[in-house]
Design an enzyme around this catalytic site. Structure first.
Site, short mmCIF file in Angstrom:
data_model
loop_
_atom_site.label_atom_id
_atom_site.label_comp_id
_atom_site.label_asym_id
_atom_site.label_seq_id
_atom_site.Cartn_x
_atom_site.Cartn_y
_atom_site.Cartn_z
N ARG A 109 0.84 -1.20 0.00
CA ARG A 109 0.00 0.00 0.00
C ARG A 109 0.88 1.26 0.00
NH1 ARG A 109 -0.60 4.61 2.74
NH2 ARG A 109 -0.28 3.52 4.71
N ASP A 110 1.53 1.53 1.11
CA ASP A 110 2.33 2.74 1.25
C ASP A 110 3.46 2.77 0.21
OD1 ASP A 110 3.67 5.00 2.31
OD2 ASP A 110 3.15 4.45 4.35
N HIS B 2 3.31 3.75 12.95
CA HIS B 2 3.68 3.75 11.53
C HIS B 2 4.77 4.81 11.37
CE1 HIS B 2 2.69 3.57 7.15
NE2 HIS B 2 3.10 4.83 7.18
N CYS C 45 4.68 9.66 1.01
CA CYS C 45 3.33 10.19 0.96
C CYS C 45 3.29 11.25 -0.13
CB CYS C 45 2.91 10.79 2.29
SG CYS C 45 1.29 11.57 2.18
N HIS D 104 8.30 6.54 9.39
CA HIS D 104 9.08 6.70 8.15
C HIS D 104 10.53 6.99 8.51
CE1 HIS D 104 6.15 6.67 4.75
NE2 HIS D 104 5.34 6.61 5.79
N ASN E 106 9.29 4.10 4.28
CA ASN E 106 8.99 3.53 5.60
C ASN E 106 10.24 2.89 6.18
OD1 ASN E 106 5.83 3.41 6.00
ND2 ASN E 106 6.25 3.07 3.84
ZN ZN Z 1 3.32 6.00 5.51
#
Ligand code: ZN
Length: 309
Positions: free
Chosen positions: A14-15, A211, A244, A213, A253
């Site tokens: 996803r990210d 979460h 993002c 980064h 990440n």
């Molecule tokens: Zn993220």
């Protein structure tokens, strides 16, 4: 520190994929997800129920969720921007869904095109929708506190604003809040302080995941600080892909391979077979021959004599 076990939640599909322009073909995604699950990753955020016009890379998320649900024992998570996305995610069969609530309202307007009140309203509607489902079909519902450590647009974010947001999200019906350093601004002291404060504010069991980064190289230090403050689930992405698109300058990440190495070398169980996980990078490399893939452990190799707990 008597932590025995940490859940590594993989967010690369996803990210990671949302921040790479090239589109990974559906069959390739399935291979990647199944290879990670085989290596022992127990939870994967497989996509996002956002319009395909915004993220064509994630247009096949419903299909990917259905596929991932056939993998035994895998916890399948997805991101949703609103009620419509949540319904699509639930229909596809997700175990867990999370909606991002940007503490920076400017980021919220860019990311979800909604102000704070509008996102809170979506949370309330999603929570109501879930509560009328038969118990066995109810996914776990998390609202994540994005840009909690600072915003590339607004700058400093007050901790009091993060705490107030956490309270509002729980009050609106989220089962849990997540704490997100969307921009990679956080430092270990700040992580520890915020985790402790949010837990004290909404309840110990209502914040269990972070979460992070690795934008400024503090990702693993922040992860360790979070664990010391009682966090049980850490998001990370294979090869550190991610970012993002609505937070300019935010990069990848924390690297799953390095996180697993850190945890296992400290005697913390992850259920992951690290040598096997390192092999899975070949799938990513083949899919994206010219994208940077991050990680120290994959480059340096597993130390001689290393024994996983
Ligand atoms: Zn993220």
């Amino acid at each position: 520190m008597a932590v025995k076990e940490i859940l590594v939640s993989e967010v690369g599909p996803r990210d990671g994929l949302q921040s790479i322009k090239a589109i990974m073909p559906t069959e390739y995604k399935k291979n990647w997800i199944s290879a990670m699950a085989k290596a022992g990753i127990a939870e994967i955020e497989v996509g996002s129920f956002v319009p395909a016009s915004v993220f064509p890379q994630l247009a096949d998320t419903a299909q990917i969720v259905r596929y991932a649900k056939t993998i035994k024992g895998l916890q399948v998570a997805a991101l949703v921007p609103n009620l419509k996305g949540a319904i699509a995610a639930i229909n596809a069969g997700v175990d867990k869904l999370s909606i991002p609530f940007s503490v920076s309202e400017t980021h919220s307007l860019r990311n979800l095109k909604r102000n704070h009140q509008q996102v809170i309203d979506e949370v309330r509607q999603i929570s109501r929708y879930i509560s009328q489902l038969p118990k066995a079909q109810r996914p776990h519902f998390e609202a994540s506190l994005s840009t909690a450590f600072g915003c590339t647009i607004e700058g400093t974010i007050a901790e009091s604003a993060v705490l107030a947001s956490a309270e509002k999200l729980i009050e609106a019906g989220a089962a849990e809040v997540g704490l997100s350093d969307t921009t990679g601004y956080g430092n270990p002291q700040q992580v520890k302080r915020l985790v402790e404060q949010i837990k004290a504010c909404v309840g110990n069991e209502k914040l269990t995941s972070v979460h992070l980064h690795n934008t400024r190289g503090l990702g693993l230090a922040n992860a360790l600080a979070a664990i010391e403050a009682g966090i049980e689930t850490i998001d990370s992405s294979m090869a550190g892909i991610g970012g993002c698109p609505f937070a300019p300058g935010a990069s990848g990440n924390i690297v799953t391979e390095d996180l697993v190495f850190m945890l296992q070398s400290m005697g913390i169980q992850t259920g992951i077979d690290l040598p096997q996980l390192l092999e899975v990078r070949h799938i990513l490399r083949a899919a994206f021959p010219s994208e940077p893939l991050y990680g120290f452990t994959p480059d340096a190799g597993i130390p001689k004599g290393f024994v996983a707990p």
